[in-house]
Scaffold this motif. Structure first.
Motif, short mmCIF file in Angstrom:
data_model
loop_
_atom_site.label_atom_id
_atom_site.label_comp_id
_atom_site.label_asym_id
_atom_site.label_seq_id
_atom_site.Cartn_x
_atom_site.Cartn_y
_atom_site.Cartn_z
N ILE A 256 0.81 -10.62 -1.59
CA ILE A 256 0.57 -10.20 -2.99
C ILE A 256 0.19 -8.72 -3.01
CG2 ILE A 256 -0.77 -10.66 -5.09
CD1 ILE A 256 1.14 -12.99 -4.05
N TYR A 257 -0.62 -8.32 -2.04
CA TYR A 257 -1.02 -6.91 -1.88
C TYR A 257 0.22 -6.02 -1.72
CZ TYR A 257 -3.39 -2.89 0.37
OH TYR A 257 -3.87 -1.65 0.69
N LYS A 258 1.16 -6.46 -0.88
CA LYS A 258 2.40 -5.72 -0.66
C LYS A 258 3.30 -5.76 -1.90
CE LYS A 258 3.70 -4.20 2.85
NZ LYS A 258 3.60 -2.79 3.33
N ALA A 259 3.22 -6.87 -2.64
CA ALA A 259 4.03 -7.01 -3.85
C ALA A 259 3.69 -5.95 -4.89
CB ALA A 259 3.85 -8.41 -4.44
N PHE A 260 2.45 -5.48 -4.87
CA PHE A 260 2.01 -4.44 -5.80
C PHE A 260 2.29 -3.03 -5.24
CE2 PHE A 260 -0.22 -7.98 -7.64
CZ PHE A 260 -0.27 -7.68 -8.99
N ASN A 263 -0.28 -0.19 0.55
CA ASN A 263 -0.09 -0.13 2.00
C ASN A 263 -1.32 0.35 2.78
OD1 ASN A 263 2.91 -0.70 2.15
ND2 ASN A 263 2.92 1.08 0.78
N GLU A 264 -2.39 0.68 2.10
CA GLU A 264 -3.54 1.31 2.77
C GLU A 264 -4.20 0.39 3.81
OE1 GLU A 264 -7.85 3.37 1.65
OE2 GLU A 264 -6.47 2.82 0.03
N TYR A 265 -4.33 -0.90 3.48
CA TYR A 265 -5.01 -1.85 4.37
C TYR A 265 -4.01 -2.73 5.11
CZ TYR A 265 -9.24 -0.44 1.92
OH TYR A 265 -10.27 0.29 1.39
N ILE A 268 -4.69 -7.89 8.88
CA ILE A 268 -5.94 -8.50 9.37
C ILE A 268 -7.08 -8.25 8.39
CG2 ILE A 268 -7.61 -8.61 11.27
CD1 ILE A 268 -4.86 -9.73 11.96
N ASP A 269 -7.11 -7.07 7.78
CA ASP A 269 -8.15 -6.75 6.78
C ASP A 269 -8.10 -7.74 5.62
OD1 ASP A 269 -8.89 -4.49 8.24
OD2 ASP A 269 -7.44 -3.22 7.19
N VAL A 270 -6.89 -7.94 5.10
CA VAL A 270 -6.71 -8.83 3.95
C VAL A 270 -6.99 -10.29 4.34
CG1 VAL A 270 -5.12 -9.62 2.16
CG2 VAL A 270 -5.00 -7.25 2.96
N MET A 271 -6.51 -10.69 5.51
CA MET A 271 -6.73 -12.06 5.99
C MET A 271 -8.21 -12.36 6.19
SD MET A 271 -3.64 -12.74 8.70
CE MET A 271 -4.36 -14.28 9.26
N PHE A 305 -7.51 -3.60 -4.10
CA PHE A 305 -6.52 -3.54 -5.18
C PHE A 305 -6.84 -2.51 -6.27
CE2 PHE A 305 -5.47 -7.76 -3.50
CZ PHE A 305 -4.09 -7.74 -3.55
N SER A 306 -8.04 -2.03 -6.29
CA SER A 306 -8.56 -1.14 -7.35
C SER A 306 -8.88 -1.97 -8.60
CB SER A 306 -7.58 -0.01 -7.72
OG SER A 306 -6.57 -0.48 -8.58
N SER A 307 -9.71 -1.46 -9.46
CA SER A 307 -10.18 -2.20 -10.63
C SER A 307 -9.04 -2.52 -11.61
CB SER A 307 -11.27 -1.41 -11.35
OG SER A 307 -10.79 -0.13 -11.69
N LYS A 308 -7.99 -1.71 -11.62
CA LYS A 308 -6.87 -1.93 -12.54
C LYS A 308 -5.96 -3.07 -12.08
CE LYS A 308 -6.55 2.77 -14.39
NZ LYS A 308 -5.70 3.98 -14.50
N LEU A 309 -5.81 -3.22 -10.77
CA LEU A 309 -4.85 -4.19 -10.24
C LEU A 309 -5.47 -5.51 -9.79
CD1 LEU A 309 -2.55 -1.89 -8.06
CD2 LEU A 309 -2.10 -2.76 -10.35
#
Length: 358
Positions: A256-260, A263-265, A268-271, A305-309
């Protein structure tokens, strides 16, 4: 018949409670936001990554069905791939609509009984599946947590008490389940205790008949537990598949992160964040952890994701990892119930026909 009606009412109420919690949660989270901008943001995401997230969720459900099938087959109850998948979807649906996922295993036992699988066998294999799932989850998330402790420290926010609670409850559950699986005496004590409660509450009327049934089930349970203990390779297989299962679940927010287009993280960070969030909300007495999962996602994923996303990301992530599969499993359960009712009606018709005068 009355028990079925009561059971159905209970699950309907759970669905209503979950729906109210869902509406309340989304109302509070979306309040004050530009809905049109929110929808526009969701429409702009990459559908390929969302599809990958959906596939990972299917892998999550599939892994449980494989574990159930391996254990049942090893105990001489050969089942097809589709039947294993059926039990997995049944478990997902009833776990999702009951507090602390308490309804999944009992309903799986019920459907297995309808397929002529002994309660003692189904109870044992589901207990093993759940115990290994809990053990692997606690160890897996524990490793991720300590490896990424400095990264997580500023992202936990007010979720820290829930994380401590989650680790504690899950660890206690693991200990209890392991004792029940590997202690025949304790299993017998627990079963007999339920029998005594049933007699006192006048649920059980024929004590002797039920004692004979229970003794038979305990013997089958012991034989099954002994077989599993003597075949550690089976447990190793279940552990390996459970690792794949949890990886599939924890990696969904990364897609989902990549879908938006972010690429910063890294993965493993997201998991790590998703794993810790799962532990934190999994034991809360809420149907499908609704409310806690959404709020926890917004709290812990805000920096990524930032507050907007973060709100659109939470909605897409929960849609892929929960709501969509709740709908799919619900349709499957309705279909299974319709089929069972139809078979019951056919049997009744045949009995009536047999008794009619020629």
């Amino acid at each position: 018949m009355n028990e079925n009606i009561k059971g159905n009412r209970k699950y309907i109420w759970n669905l209503i409670i979950m729906f109210i919690l869902m509406l309340g949660t989304f109302y509070l989270l979306l309040k004050g936001n530009d809905i049109r901008l929110f929808i526009k943001t969701i429409k702009s995401i990459n559908p390929i990554y969302v599809t990958l997230g959906f596939i990972m969720m299917f892998v999550f459900v599939l892994c449980e069905s494989i574990n159930i099938r391996i254990l049942l087959n090893s105990l001489g109850n050969k089942i097809s791939f589709w039947r294993g998948l059926k039990y997995s979807f049944v478990g997902f649906y009833f776990s999702s609509i009951t507090p602390s996922a308490s309804g999944g295993q009992p309903m799986q036992v019920y459907y297995m009984k309808k397929d002529k699988i002994n309660i003692s066998v189904s109870s044992l294999i589901l207990l093993i599946v759940v115990a290994i799932y809990q053990i692997v989850m606690v160890i897996y998330v524990g490793i991720l947590y300590f490896c990424k402790f400095s990264f997580l420290s500023d992202k936990i926010g007010n979720m820290k008490p829930f994380i401590i609670y989650g680790f504690t409850i899950n660890s206690i559950l693991v200990c209890i389940m392991l004792i029940i699986i590997f202690s025949n005496k304790l299993a017998e004590i627990i079963v007999n205790l339920f029998l005594k409660i049933g007699i006192k509450l006048r649920i059980v009327k024929n004590k002797k008949k039920y004692e004979e049934k229970i003794n038979s089930h305990i013997k089958e349970y012991r034989d099954g537990a002994k077989h599993i203990k003597n075949n550690p390779i089976i447990l190793i297989k279940i552990c390996a598949i459970t690792i794949i299962q949890l990886t599939a679940l924890f990696i969904i927010p990364y897609f989902i992160y990549k879908a938006f287009g972010l690429n910063e993280y890294g993965v493993i960070d997201v998991m790590t964040i998703q794993g810790v969030l799962t532990i934190a909300v999994s034991s809360l007495p809420l149907p499908g952890a609704v409310g806690a999962s959404e709020s926890g996602f917004v709290t812990m994923f805000k920096i990524l994701f930032s507050s907007k996303l973060v709100l659109p990301a939470m909605l897409v992530s929960r849609m892929v990892s929960f709501y969509l599969f709740l709908a799919i499993s619900g349709v499957i359960v309705i279909g299974l119930q319709f089929k069972m009712n139809r078979c019951r009606d056919i049997k009744r018709y045949k009995k009536i026909k047999e008794n009619l005068p020629i």
